[in-house]
Design a protein around this motif. Structure first.
Motif, PDB file in Angstrom:
ATOM      1  N   LEU A  85       0.829  -1.200   0.000  1.00 45.36           N
ATOM      2  CA  LEU A  85       0.000   0.000   0.000  1.00 45.36           C
ATOM      3  C   LEU A  85       0.874   1.265   0.000  1.00 45.36           C
ATOM      4  CD1 LEU A  85      -2.979   0.217  -0.189  1.00 45.36           C
ATOM      5  CD2 LEU A  85      -3.156   0.320   2.285  1.00 45.36           C
ATOM      6  N   LEU A  86       2.037   1.157   0.639  1.00 48.47           N
ATOM      7  CA  LEU A  86       2.955   2.302   0.671  1.00 48.47           C
ATOM      8  C   LEU A  86       3.383   2.711  -0.732  1.00 48.47           C
ATOM      9  CD1 LEU A  86       5.490   1.920   3.603  1.00 48.47           C
ATOM     10  CD2 LEU A  86       3.950   3.825   3.149  1.00 48.47           C
ATOM     11  N   ALA A  87       3.502   1.737  -1.630  1.00 48.31           N
ATOM     12  CA  ALA A  87       3.912   2.030  -2.997  1.00 48.31           C
ATOM     13  C   ALA A  87       2.904   2.940  -3.678  1.00 48.31           C
ATOM     14  CB  ALA A  87       4.070   0.732  -3.791  1.00 48.31           C
ATOM     15  N   ILE A  88       1.650   2.885  -3.230  1.00 49.19           N
ATOM     16  CA  ILE A  88       0.636   3.780  -3.781  1.00 49.19           C
ATOM     17  C   ILE A  88       0.657   5.108  -3.040  1.00 49.19           C
ATOM     18  CG2 ILE A  88      -1.830   4.123  -4.154  1.00 49.19           C
ATOM     19  CD1 ILE A  88      -2.071   1.042  -4.167  1.00 49.19           C
ATOM     20  N   ILE A  89       0.750   5.013  -1.713  1.00 51.16           N
ATOM     21  CA  ILE A  89       0.610   6.205  -0.870  1.00 51.16           C
ATOM     22  C   ILE A  89       1.704   7.237  -1.126  1.00 51.16           C
ATOM     23  CG2 ILE A  89       0.698   7.030   1.520  1.00 51.16           C
ATOM     24  CD1 ILE A  89      -0.631   4.297   2.282  1.00 51.16           C
ATOM     25  N   LEU A  90       2.962   6.794  -1.126  1.00 45.60           N
ATOM     26  CA  LEU A  90       4.066   7.758  -1.207  1.00 45.60           C
ATOM     27  C   LEU A  90       4.050   8.582  -2.505  1.00 45.60           C
ATOM     28  CD1 LEU A  90       6.856   5.615   0.514  1.00 45.60           C
ATOM     29  CD2 LEU A  90       5.468   7.445   1.506  1.00 45.60           C
ATOM     30  N   PRO A  91       4.032   7.941  -3.676  1.00 48.55           N
ATOM     31  CA  PRO A  91       4.015   8.761  -4.898  1.00 48.55           C
ATOM     32  C   PRO A  91       2.753   9.605  -5.021  1.00 48.55           C
ATOM     33  CG  PRO A  91       4.345   6.441  -5.439  1.00 48.55           C
ATOM     34  CD  PRO A  91       4.091   6.512  -3.971  1.00 48.55           C
ATOM     35  N   THR A  92       1.610   9.066  -4.602  1.00 52.51           N
ATOM     36  CA  THR A  92       0.377   9.850  -4.694  1.00 52.51           C
ATOM     37  C   THR A  92       0.505  11.118  -3.855  1.00 52.51           C
ATOM     38  OG1 THR A  92      -0.883   7.804  -4.947  1.00 52.51           O
ATOM     39  CG2 THR A  92      -2.131   9.783  -4.445  1.00 52.51           C
ATOM     40  N   ALA A  93       1.035  10.969  -2.645  1.00 50.61           N
ATOM     41  CA  ALA A  93       1.212  12.131  -1.771  1.00 50.61           C
ATOM     42  C   ALA A  93       2.176  13.126  -2.412  1.00 50.61           C
ATOM     43  CB  ALA A  93       1.733  11.689  -0.406  1.00 50.61           C
ATOM     44  N   ALA A  94       3.278  12.611  -2.973  1.00 47.99           N
ATOM     45  CA  ALA A  94       4.262  13.506  -3.584  1.00 47.99           C
ATOM     46  C   ALA A  94       3.627  14.317  -4.708  1.00 47.99           C
ATOM     47  CB  ALA A  94       5.449  12.709  -4.103  1.00 47.99           C
ATOM     48  N   PHE A  95       2.790  13.653  -5.503  1.00 43.90           N
ATOM     49  CA  PHE A  95       2.212  14.364  -6.639  1.00 43.90           C
ATOM     50  C   PHE A  95       1.043  15.259  -6.261  1.00 43.90           C
ATOM     51  CE2 PHE A  95       4.937  11.754  -9.104  1.00 43.90           C
ATOM     52  CZ  PHE A  95       5.206  12.548 -10.197  1.00 43.90           C
ATOM     53  N   ALA A  96       0.537  15.093  -5.035  1.00 43.83           N
ATOM     54  CA  ALA A  96      -0.512  16.002  -4.575  1.00 43.83           C
ATOM     55  C   ALA A  96       0.103  17.247  -3.945  1.00 43.83           C
ATOM     56  CB  ALA A  96      -1.425  15.296  -3.576  1.00 43.83           C
ATOM     57  N   MET A  97       1.412  17.205  -3.692  1.00 38.71           N
ATOM     58  CA  MET A  97       2.030  18.313  -2.966  1.00 38.71           C
ATOM     59  C   MET A  97       2.089  19.657  -3.710  1.00 38.71           C
ATOM     60  SD  MET A  97       4.965  16.396  -0.785  1.00 38.71           S
ATOM     61  CE  MET A  97       5.771  17.863  -0.191  1.00 38.71           C
ATOM     62  N   PRO A  98       2.498  19.677  -4.983  1.00 37.98           N
ATOM     63  CA  PRO A  98       2.624  20.999  -5.611  1.00 37.98           C
ATOM     64  C   PRO A  98       1.354  21.827  -5.517  1.00 37.98           C
ATOM     65  CG  PRO A  98       3.543  19.325  -7.032  1.00 37.98           C
ATOM     66  CD  PRO A  98       2.896  18.600  -5.891  1.00 37.98           C
ATOM     67  N   VAL A  99       0.231  21.231  -5.884  1.00 32.57           N
ATOM     68  CA  VAL A  99      -1.023  21.986  -5.862  1.00 32.57           C
ATOM     69  C   VAL A  99      -1.380  22.369  -4.434  1.00 32.57           C
ATOM     70  CG1 VAL A  99      -3.487  21.842  -6.343  1.00 32.57           C
ATOM     71  CG2 VAL A  99      -1.848  20.941  -7.978  1.00 32.57           C
ATOM     72  N   SER A 100      -1.138  21.450  -3.493  1.00 31.67           N
ATOM     73  CA  SER A 100      -1.448  21.741  -2.094  1.00 31.67           C
ATOM     74  C   SER A 100      -0.641  22.933  -1.599  1.00 31.67           C
ATOM     75  CB  SER A 100      -1.159  20.517  -1.229  1.00 31.67           C
ATOM     76  OG  SER A 100      -1.857  19.407  -1.717  1.00 31.67           O
ATOM     77  N   VAL A 101       0.627  22.965  -1.961  1.00 27.61           N
ATOM     78  CA  VAL A 101       1.474  24.090  -1.544  1.00 27.61           C
ATOM     79  C   VAL A 101       0.950  25.401  -2.137  1.00 27.61           C
ATOM     80  CG1 VAL A 101       3.769  25.122  -1.788  1.00 27.61           C
ATOM     81  CG2 VAL A 101       3.545  22.741  -1.108  1.00 27.61           C
ATOM     82  N   LEU A 102       0.542  25.346  -3.391  1.00 26.81           N
ATOM     83  CA  LEU A 102       0.005  26.557  -4.021  1.00 26.81           C
ATOM     84  C   LEU A 102      -1.237  27.046  -3.291  1.00 26.81           C
ATOM     85  CD1 LEU A 102       0.414  25.829  -7.824  1.00 26.81           C
ATOM     86  CD2 LEU A 102       1.519  27.605  -6.493  1.00 26.81           C
ATOM     87  N   ILE A 103      -2.129  26.104  -2.994  1.00 29.17           N
ATOM     88  CA  ILE A 103      -3.369  26.494  -2.313  1.00 29.17           C
ATOM     89  C   ILE A 103      -3.039  27.103  -0.950  1.00 29.17           C
ATOM     90  CG2 ILE A 103      -5.510  25.642  -1.281  1.00 29.17           C
ATOM     91  CD1 ILE A 103      -5.483  23.416  -3.426  1.00 29.17           C
ATOM     92  N   LEU A 104      -2.147  26.425  -0.213  1.00 31.12           N
ATOM     93  CA  LEU A 104      -1.847  26.865   1.153  1.00 31.12           C
ATOM     94  C   LEU A 104      -1.107  28.200   1.186  1.00 31.12           C
ATOM     95  CD1 LEU A 104      -0.922  23.454   2.775  1.00 31.12           C
ATOM     96  CD2 LEU A 104      -2.855  24.911   3.374  1.00 31.12           C
ATOM     97  N   THR A 105      -0.119  28.366   0.303  1.00 26.76           N
ATOM     98  CA  THR A 105       0.601  29.645   0.321  1.00 26.76           C
ATOM     99  C   THR A 105      -0.375  30.772  -0.019  1.00 26.76           C
ATOM    100  OG1 THR A 105       1.323  29.138  -1.911  1.00 26.76           O
ATOM    101  CG2 THR A 105       2.948  28.896  -0.175  1.00 26.76           C
ATOM    102  N   GLY A 106      -1.290  30.488  -0.926  1.00 27.86           N
ATOM    103  CA  GLY A 106      -2.301  31.484  -1.260  1.00 27.86           C
ATOM    104  C   GLY A 106      -3.108  31.880  -0.043  1.00 27.86           C
ATOM    105  N   THR A 107      -3.522  30.890   0.726  1.00 27.15           N
ATOM    106  CA  THR A 107      -4.328  31.180   1.912  1.00 27.15           C
ATOM    107  C   THR A 107      -3.515  31.913   2.971  1.00 27.15           C
ATOM    108  OG1 THR A 107      -5.375  29.062   1.487  1.00 27.15           O
ATOM    109  CG2 THR A 107      -5.937  30.134   3.540  1.00 27.15           C
ATOM    110  N   LEU A 108      -2.283  31.441   3.168  1.00 24.71           N
ATOM    111  CA  LEU A 108      -1.470  32.008   4.243  1.00 24.71           C
ATOM    112  C   LEU A 108      -1.063  33.456   3.967  1.00 24.71           C
ATOM    113  CD1 LEU A 108       0.794  28.976   5.206  1.00 24.71           C
ATOM    114  CD2 LEU A 108      -1.263  29.797   6.320  1.00 24.71           C
ATOM    115  N   ARG A 109      -0.958  33.796   2.699  1.00 21.70           N
ATOM    116  CA  ARG A 109      -0.581  35.179   2.388  1.00 21.70           C
ATOM    117  C   ARG A 109      -1.658  36.158   2.824  1.00 21.70           C
ATOM    118  NH1 ARG A 109       1.644  33.586  -2.673  1.00 21.70           N
ATOM    119  NH2 ARG A 109       3.883  33.384  -2.402  1.00 21.70           N
TER     120      ARG A 109
END
Lengths: 271, 299
Positions: B162-186
């Protein structure tokens, strides 16, 4: 910064590795063997690449047009005040709750010549298969883009319409002179998402047509999947993948250049 | 879905009927717009007919299925197909999927919230470079890196877990998540930080007492986005797992095609079942879900 390390390891490192692998021959077992430019040479002489590029671009453009027109109209309509609007919006939204896999399976079943709605071999013809993918993609994503347009349309100042009405502009005239120009930024956002999103039609192609008939709907990611995980030619698959990364990056940069994220970042309010 | 946002989340319209401000409209006079109404009804049909056909077909007996037109209601509605699917380990698939989605959300939050906070608060070359790296990450199609990831995962002995699915999926969800969060935090005003700093709060305490409560909108958007990525992804499970143990819902559905092949009613029953959990979530948390998605899409 654990976050950066994590991301670099699972997303950036593989990209570098993909470039390296594209210069090797590897069947998935043992270790990759360097073969120089062989894969790239093969790629550039591969007729399937040209066909695949054409299909990918055509699919993206047709999907974009289809989805934009419908989402725009639905979104503007949904921003208004009708009876039952909330219920209708909720129903419109349902396709988005199913995964690509589930939606592709649903249409795979409904287009089945022996069972489905249309008793014809829709997926067996080139144009039928192509249109099916466009339609299924639209069915899945139009609700989402409708939401985006609905949000955009709600932000148009009421005052503009009142002024136009006083000037005697009719409803159509108002739509073309006020609504459309005011939604320009929204259309950019939605368009970028559609174009990036059309790269993810992989699942739909995989389930609905397997790239068929023949290789007529084999979009780039599918071509790569076939080379790697069906023919076990991972070196060649990596060359296709590297090509895909270059193309996607170029496309993104081009879109940033054309639209400017500045434009996309303006007009906002906190959540 | 891999939708990328490049700007801040925006408030969705208030719930119908609770809106204090008058909504402007093409037909400001409040007259109905027959053309638009007709168009929306047409699209309604396009949405409803396949859904109806799916549910009706999933209740059809398999013996009736061949040569049957999916638009006809079943003559003897039956739940057999659902039983078939449920006996095929559907619960196990669902459990794996929920587990994977929860893990992906946890990883993304734990990694991205502090990162976004640092990116917004500090003005160093490093944080700027990190932020740009993530911006670039938005453009990387996940399909492009499955081959090397496959090699890495095999070397790490994670293949078929299951980790083989979880790790890459999380990595690829990160860029958009960072964009959303930095937008909110600003959007959090500088004064608040300064006030807390005067009170002698440490950066960590600031993060938990100021940033997290104020960035709720952005965080819930990220939760929805990351969970959907895990919920809908087929590519990673397809390539990184093989046995029944770590199989998730999407891959299970995909495998049903070869398993049930001609048994289309059972196939459709499994599609219906896969939609049920998220439909329940939708009914319970409609505002949060739609709000989250609007945030992902941006304005």
């Amino acid at each position: 910064m654990p976050a950066i390390l994590f991301f670099a390891f699972f997303a950036v490192a593989p990209m570098v590795l993909a470039f390296y692998l594209s210069f090797t021959q590897w069947n998935g077992l043992g270790d990759p063997r360097p073969v120089g430019l062989a894969n790239w040479r093969k790629l550039l002489n591969d007729d399937r690449l040209t066909q695949s590029l054409t299909v990918t671009v055509a699919l993206t453009v047709v999907s974009w047009a289809f989805q934009t027109v419908i989402s725009l109209l639905l979104g503007v309509w949904a921003a208004g005040r009708q009876r039952n609007r909330a219920i209708l919006s909720a129903i419109f939204f349902t396709p988005f709750l199913l995964s690509s896999t589930a939606i592709s399976l649903l249409f795979y079943a409904l287009l089945d010549p022996n069972f489905g709605i249309i008793h014809a071999d829709t997926l067996g013809t080139t144009s039928g298969a192509f249109l099916a993918i466009v339609f299924v993609g639209g069915w899945q994503f139009i609700p989402f883009h409708t939401l985006i347009y609905q949000g955009g349309a709600r932000q148009i100042p009421e005052v503009l319409y009142q002024a136009a009405a006083i000037d005697g502009a009719g409803r159509l005239r108002q739509f073309f002179s006020i609504t459309l120009p005011q939604l320009r930024n929204t259309a950019t956002t939605s368009g970028v998402l559609m174009i990036v999103g059309s790269l993810t039609y992989f699942e739909t192609v995989l389930i609905l047509t397997q790239g068929g008939p023949g290789t007529d709907t084999a979009i780039l990611p599918y071509l790569m999947y076939q080379a790697g995980f069906k023919s076990y030619d991972f070196g060649y698959a990596s060359a296709i993948a590297s090509f895909l990364v270059i193309a996607a990056t170029a496309l993104s940069l081009l879109m940033v250049r054309l639209s400017g994220f500045g434009a996309m970042r303006s007009t906002r309010e906190g959540m | 879905m891999s939708h990328d946002t490049l700007q801040r989340p925006v408030r969705t319209g208030p719930a119908p009927g609770t809106d204090p401000t008058p909504r402007r409209r093409k037909h400001w006079s409040g007259r109905a717009n027959p053309l638009a109404g007709l168009g929306s009804v047409l699209w309604l049909a396009v949405v409803v007919v396949p859904v109806y056909a799916m549910i009706s077909a999933s209740l059809t007996h398999q013996s009736e299925a061949l040569g049957h037109n999916a638009l006809k209601p079943p003559s003897h509605p039956t739940l057999d197909n659902y039983e078939t699917v449920l006996h095929n380990g559907f619960g196990h698939l669902l459990w794996n999927t929920v587990l994977a989605a929860a893990a992906v959300v946890a990883i993304v939050l734990v990694l991205c919230v502090p990162l976004s906070y640092v990116a917004v608060r500090t003005r160093s070359i490093w944080s700027g470079a990190a932020f740009r790296l993530f911006l670039l990450g938005v453009a990387i199609p996940a399909q492009a890196v499955v081959v090397p990831l496959y090699l890495m995962i095999a070397k790490l002995d994670l293949y078929d877990s299951l980790l083989a699915i979880i790790l890459p999926t999380a990595a690829f969800a990160m860029p958009v998540s960072v964009l959303i969060l930095t937008g909110t935090l600003r959007d959090i005003s500088e004064d608040l930080y300064e006030a807390m700093a005067l009170d002698g709060a440490s950066p960590t305490r600031m993060l938990f007492q100021l940033v997290v409560p104020l960035a709720k909108g952005g965080i819930s958007t990220v939760v929805v986005y990351a969970a959907l990525q895990a919920w809908n992804g087929l590519l990673f499970p397809l390539i990184f797992t093989q046995s029944d143990g770590p199989r998730v819902l999407t891959l299970g559905l995909f495998n049903y095609v070869s398993e049930f092949g001609v048994n289309i009613p059972a196939l459709l029953a499994s599609v219906v079942l896969s939609g049920v959990p998220i439909f329940v979530v939708y009914l319970v948390a409609r505002r949060a879900l739609v709000g989250g998605l609007m945030g992902v899409g941006g304005k």
